[in-house]
Write a protein that holds these residues in place. Structure first.
Motif, PDB file in Angstrom:
ATOM      1  N   LYS A  93      60.695  36.078   2.902  1.00 16.77           N
ATOM      2  CA  LYS A  93      60.427  37.329   2.347  1.00 16.77           C
ATOM      3  C   LYS A  93      59.002  37.784   2.940  1.00 16.77           C
ATOM      4  N   VAL A 104      60.526  44.032   1.007  1.00 12.40           N
ATOM      5  CA  VAL A 104      61.656  43.088   0.714  1.00 12.40           C
ATOM      6  C   VAL A 104      61.855  42.693  -0.657  1.00 12.40           C
ATOM      7  N   ILE A 141      67.740  41.766   7.847  1.00  9.43           N
ATOM      8  CA  ILE A 141      67.492  42.303   6.389  1.00  9.43           C
ATOM      9  C   ILE A 141      68.834  43.076   6.328  1.00  9.43           C
ATOM     10  N   ALA A 195      66.310  39.679   2.701  1.00 11.42           N
ATOM     11  CA  ALA A 195      66.339  39.193   3.968  1.00 11.42           C
ATOM     12  C   ALA A 195      66.976  37.662   4.009  1.00 11.42           C
TER      13      ALA A 195
END
Length: 252
Positions: A93, A104, A141, A195
């Motif tokens: 992350k 994220v 992502i 992610a």
């Protein structure tokens, strides 16, 4: 590309060059037959090949023995939640946010992709991180609708739970319930930046709901992101550690 990957590629190139220069004739086999061979420590070796590869072997061994940090305690892999999984999910992350320049919301590590059951307390070497995460999966992502995220979490819940960062849920009847993202209830109409590895995002581990969703991919390996995150502890003068936070629980 890491030093280890470059060394392996260089060694492979040398072996290929030897193969092509040894014989330039082309043979088309009429049939092929295979036998299983077991290579042991006592198996005969070619001294010439050994000498040829020695510089690469020495380089790889030196790189793998590099200490990048120190773990404060034994970090174990467990379901539905473990300190090792929390650490790795937090790493993805954090590193994905820096790499892609976005906030994220959630990061996942597929449980089966973690190949060690624990990291021992003490010095952490580069080689140990390669053992922990040996696959060349890329950190990507995706932007997921809340409804798709629920599908993903239901699949994850059916597998006993995966390490996640930024998300919490309770597994009941193999489904993800009481899902929260950033401490707030899951909104099916909202879009979340998630992610993950390209393996999972491309449908691995039955994550077919992710296949059609565009991936942002900058070619950075999950393993290299972990190395960066874990190495930063030492730079801050800290030992590597993580804690249990009830991110994933089984229903009572």
């Amino acid at each position: 590309m890491s030093k280890f990957s470059r060394s392996v590629l260089q060694a492979s190139a040398v072996l290929l060059a030897l193969a092509f220069t040894a014989c330039n004739r082309y043979y088309q086999p009429a049939s092929m037959q295979y036998d299983k061979l077991r290579i042991t420590q006592d198996a005969p070796r070619s001294a010439a090949i050994g000498e040829l590869l020695r510089p690469y072997s020495d380089s790889v061994n030196a790189s793998m023995n590099t200490v990048i940090g120190e773990t404060a305690v034994v970090l174990e892999k467990k379901q539905p939640e473990g300190v090792l999984g929390n650490l790795l999910a937090d790493a993805v992350k954090s590193e994905a946010g820096k790499l892609y320049g976005v906030k994220v919301d959630i990061a996942f590590i597929n449980y089966g992709g973690i190949r060690l059951h624990q990291l021992p307390a003490g010095p952490l070497t580069l080689g140990k991180v390669y053992e922990l995460m040996p696959f060349d999966n890329i950190m990507i992502i995706q932007r997921l609708k809340g409804s798709v995220l629920q599908e993903l979490l239901d699949n994850v819940a059916s597998r006993g739970g995966w390490p996640g960062s930024g998300v919490s849920y309770i597994i009941k009847d193999k489904k993800a319930t009481e899902v929260k993202v950033g401490g707030l209830p899951l909104d099916y109409s909202a879009t979340y930046i998630v992610a993950n590895s390209d393996y999972v995002a491309s449908g691995g581990d039955n994550c077919d709901m992710l296949r059609s969703i565009p991936q942002e991919n900058k070619g950075v390996l999950v393993r290299d992101a972990l190395i960066s995150y874990l190495g930063a502890f030492a730079k801050r003068g800290e030992k590597i550690n993580a804690s249990l936070e009830n991110r994933v629980q089984y229903a009572q």
